[in-house]
Structures are given as C-alpha cells and as structure tokens.
Scaffold this motif. Sequence first.
Motif, PDB file in Angstrom:
ATOM      1  N   LYS A 151       0.792  -1.103  -0.137  1.00  0.00           N
ATOM      2  CA  LYS A 151       0.175   0.069  -0.004  1.00  0.00           C
ATOM      3  C   LYS A 151       0.758   1.128  -0.219  1.00  0.00           C
ATOM      4  CE  LYS A 151      -4.074  -1.917   1.465  1.00  0.00           C
ATOM      5  NZ  LYS A 151      -4.697  -2.348   0.558  1.00  0.00           N
ATOM      6  N   LYS A 152       1.960   1.276   0.560  1.00  0.00           N
ATOM      7  CA  LYS A 152       2.828   2.457   0.828  1.00  0.00           C
ATOM      8  C   LYS A 152       4.070   1.705   0.575  1.00  0.00           C
ATOM      9  CE  LYS A 152       0.560   5.708   3.628  1.00  0.00           C
ATOM     10  NZ  LYS A 152       0.773   6.610   4.964  1.00  0.00           N
ATOM     11  N   PRO A 153       5.015   2.220  -0.588  1.00  0.00           N
ATOM     12  CA  PRO A 153       4.581   2.848  -1.534  1.00  0.00           C
ATOM     13  C   PRO A 153       3.440   2.432  -2.606  1.00  0.00           C
ATOM     14  CG  PRO A 153       6.460   2.321  -2.337  1.00  0.00           C
ATOM     15  CD  PRO A 153       6.320   1.656  -0.825  1.00  0.00           C
ATOM     16  N   SER A 154       2.813   3.125  -3.088  1.00  0.00           N
ATOM     17  CA  SER A 154       1.727   2.618  -4.228  1.00  0.00           C
ATOM     18  C   SER A 154       2.773   2.230  -5.489  1.00  0.00           C
ATOM     19  CB  SER A 154       0.586   3.608  -4.435  1.00  0.00           C
ATOM     20  OG  SER A 154       1.168   4.655  -5.292  1.00  0.00           O
ATOM     21  N   LEU A 155       2.261   1.523  -6.473  1.00  0.00           N
ATOM     22  CA  LEU A 155       3.099   1.358  -7.578  1.00  0.00           C
ATOM     23  C   LEU A 155       3.297   2.239  -8.351  1.00  0.00           C
ATOM     24  CD1 LEU A 155       4.250  -0.698  -9.681  1.00  0.00           C
ATOM     25  CD2 LEU A 155       2.050  -0.934 -10.797  1.00  0.00           C
ATOM     26  N   ASP A 156       2.356   3.463  -8.414  1.00  0.00           N
ATOM     27  CA  ASP A 156       2.686   4.613  -8.998  1.00  0.00           C
ATOM     28  C   ASP A 156       3.635   5.394  -8.413  1.00  0.00           C
ATOM     29  OD1 ASP A 156       0.498   3.916 -10.734  1.00  0.00           O
ATOM     30  OD2 ASP A 156      -0.891   5.764 -10.410  1.00  0.00           O
ATOM     31  N   SER A 157       3.614   5.491  -7.248  1.00  0.00           N
ATOM     32  CA  SER A 157       4.457   6.494  -6.559  1.00  0.00           C
ATOM     33  C   SER A 157       5.874   5.788  -6.428  1.00  0.00           C
ATOM     34  CB  SER A 157       4.017   6.873  -5.120  1.00  0.00           C
ATOM     35  OG  SER A 157       3.952   5.503  -4.310  1.00  0.00           O
ATOM     36  N   HIS A 158       6.158   4.382  -6.475  1.00  0.00           N
ATOM     37  CA  HIS A 158       7.319   3.858  -6.419  1.00  0.00           C
ATOM     38  C   HIS A 158       7.717   4.116  -7.829  1.00  0.00           C
ATOM     39  CE1 HIS A 158      10.180   0.560  -5.850  1.00  0.00           C
ATOM     40  NE2 HIS A 158       9.960  -0.332  -6.848  1.00  0.00           N
ATOM     41  N   ILE A 159       7.319   4.006  -8.836  1.00  0.00           N
ATOM     42  CA  ILE A 159       7.794   4.264 -10.020  1.00  0.00           C
ATOM     43  C   ILE A 159       7.925   5.689 -10.176  1.00  0.00           C
ATOM     44  CG2 ILE A 159       7.145   4.346 -12.645  1.00  0.00           C
ATOM     45  CD1 ILE A 159       5.646   1.505 -12.149  1.00  0.00           C
ATOM     46  N   GLU A 160       7.307   6.600  -9.874  1.00  0.00           N
ATOM     47  CA  GLU A 160       7.374   7.923  -9.889  1.00  0.00           C
ATOM     48  C   GLU A 160       8.744   8.415  -9.276  1.00  0.00           C
ATOM     49  OE1 GLU A 160       3.959   9.862  -8.646  1.00  0.00           O
ATOM     50  OE2 GLU A 160       2.898   9.391 -10.252  1.00  0.00           O
ATOM     51  N   LYS A 161       8.758   7.829  -8.029  1.00  0.00           N
ATOM     52  CA  LYS A 161      10.125   8.076  -7.462  1.00  0.00           C
ATOM     53  C   LYS A 161      11.483   7.709  -8.100  1.00  0.00           C
ATOM     54  CE  LYS A 161      12.096   7.900  -2.853  1.00  0.00           C
ATOM     55  NZ  LYS A 161      12.139   7.245  -1.487  1.00  0.00           N
ATOM     56  N   PHE A 162      11.300   6.582  -8.654  1.00  0.00           N
ATOM     57  CA  PHE A 162      12.549   6.205  -9.793  1.00  0.00           C
ATOM     58  C   PHE A 162      12.998   7.308 -10.735  1.00  0.00           C
ATOM     59  CE2 PHE A 162      14.651   3.796 -13.092  1.00  0.00           C
ATOM     60  CZ  PHE A 162      15.942   3.612 -12.276  1.00  0.00           C
ATOM     61  N   PHE A 163      11.682   7.628 -11.268  1.00  0.00           N
ATOM     62  CA  PHE A 163      11.697   8.279 -12.413  1.00  0.00           C
ATOM     63  C   PHE A 163      11.994   9.852 -12.096  1.00  0.00           C
ATOM     64  CE2 PHE A 163      10.464   4.488 -14.960  1.00  0.00           C
ATOM     65  CZ  PHE A 163      11.572   4.330 -15.597  1.00  0.00           C
ATOM     66  N   ASP A 164      11.865  10.201 -10.961  1.00  0.00           N
ATOM     67  CA  ASP A 164      11.959  11.711 -10.559  1.00  0.00           C
ATOM     68  C   ASP A 164      13.430  12.021 -11.098  1.00  0.00           C
ATOM     69  OD1 ASP A 164       9.860  12.544  -9.658  1.00  0.00           O
ATOM     70  OD2 ASP A 164      10.124  12.159  -7.647  1.00  0.00           O
ATOM     71  N   VAL A 165      14.403  11.263 -10.834  1.00  0.00           N
ATOM     72  CA  VAL A 165      15.775  11.586 -11.171  1.00  0.00           C
ATOM     73  C   VAL A 165      16.134  11.629 -12.598  1.00  0.00           C
ATOM     74  CG1 VAL A 165      18.062  10.863 -11.116  1.00  0.00           C
ATOM     75  CG2 VAL A 165      16.581  10.234  -9.241  1.00  0.00           C
ATOM     76  N   TYR A 166      15.417  11.103 -13.253  1.00  0.00           N
ATOM     77  CA  TYR A 166      15.637  11.038 -14.922  1.00  0.00           C
ATOM     78  C   TYR A 166      14.677  12.139 -15.698  1.00  0.00           C
ATOM     79  CZ  TYR A 166      18.148   6.995 -13.888  1.00  0.00           C
ATOM     80  OH  TYR A 166      19.060   6.029 -13.355  1.00  0.00           O
ATOM     81  N   THR A 167      13.517  12.371 -15.124  1.00  0.00           N
ATOM     82  CA  THR A 167      12.609  13.367 -16.018  1.00  0.00           C
ATOM     83  C   THR A 167      13.279  14.715 -16.149  1.00  0.00           C
ATOM     84  OG1 THR A 167      11.403  13.811 -14.126  1.00  0.00           O
ATOM     85  CG2 THR A 167      10.284  12.006 -15.750  1.00  0.00           C
ATOM     86  N   GLN A 168      13.170  15.323 -17.300  1.00  0.00           N
ATOM     87  CA  GLN A 168      13.449  16.424 -17.491  1.00  0.00           C
ATOM     88  C   GLN A 168      12.152  17.520 -17.781  1.00  0.00           C
ATOM     89  OE1 GLN A 168      15.090  14.245 -19.997  1.00  0.00           O
ATOM     90  NE2 GLN A 168      16.786  13.883 -18.837  1.00  0.00           N
ATOM     91  N   LYS A 169      12.553  18.862 -17.866  1.00  0.00           N
ATOM     92  CA  LYS A 169      11.428  19.538 -18.031  1.00  0.00           C
ATOM     93  C   LYS A 169      10.654  19.250 -19.564  1.00  0.00           C
ATOM     94  CE  LYS A 169      10.979  24.346 -16.959  1.00  0.00           C
ATOM     95  NZ  LYS A 169      11.569  25.752 -16.819  1.00  0.00           N
TER      96      LYS A 169
END
Length: 148
Positions: free
Chosen positions: A54-72
């Motif tokens: 439940k914590k983290p959800s699948l969406d938040s788990h993936i979003e946290k990983f890609f936070d480093v990689y997403t650019q503007k």
Amino acid sequence: MKSVLSLILFFSVLSAAAQQQQEVYKLDSCVQFGANAFDDVVVRVQQPAKWKTKKPSLDSHIEKFFDVYTQKRAGGKITISLLINSDGKPCTYEVRPNSNVRPDMAKLKAWMDLYEWQPAINNGQPVRSYKILQISFEGKKITITELD
C-alpha cells in the motif's frame, strides 16, 4: 542505370527500416525461477497479479525512480515487462524505451524487483504470470498504465 538506381533504393529502404527499430533491453532471464521460467506462465488468469504494497503505491514507487530522470521536456514511453512468480516475487525481464528518458537499466531492474506482488490466481491457485507496465512521460508528469 536501372540496376544502380535499384541498388540505391534497396540500401535506402534498409537504412530507413534500421532507424525504426525499437531498443529492447533484456535484463534478466529470470533464472531464479528455474531454467524454464517462461514455460509454465499462465496467460489468461481469473485474477491478474496486483501490487501488494500500500505504501508506496505502484505509481509512487515508479514516479520516485523516474524523478531523477525526468527533465522539463521529457517525452515518450517506456514499457516494462515483469514475470510475477506464483509466490509474488517479480522479475523484470525486458524494458523497451521509446522516449528521451534513458534510465540505468540495471538500477531500474533492481528498483522494480524491490517489492512483492500478489500473484495471479487461476482455478483458485496462485500461478506465474506476466505484467506489462507502460510509463508515459509528458513534461514532468508521469502516467503508469497496466496493460493486459
């Protein structure tokens, strides 16, 4: 002259086809599930595999990983294919990036294999199954879609 033009046309078609090929990263043969990990996979199940935590959800788990990689101006999609064992252990076996986000594939595999899943159910029994996740990037927004 016709043969020369035919030859030029042939090579131009080959180069155009080569440019359209999609990158595929085979990350793991899932050997922890045995030598024939894909032989006993059930494709049509009564209940598909689900993210167990439940914590983290699948969406938040993936979003946290890609936070480093997403650019503007990040854009495109990445498709992640998982094999979920009958005990809920995942194995990331393939990643298909079609975006300007290029993560470290070994780190992505380790990140996706961190948490367990509830295995798919067929005839009342847990079974090994596939799970395909499509991650879409639009600017800083990330959308995760589970494909069947």
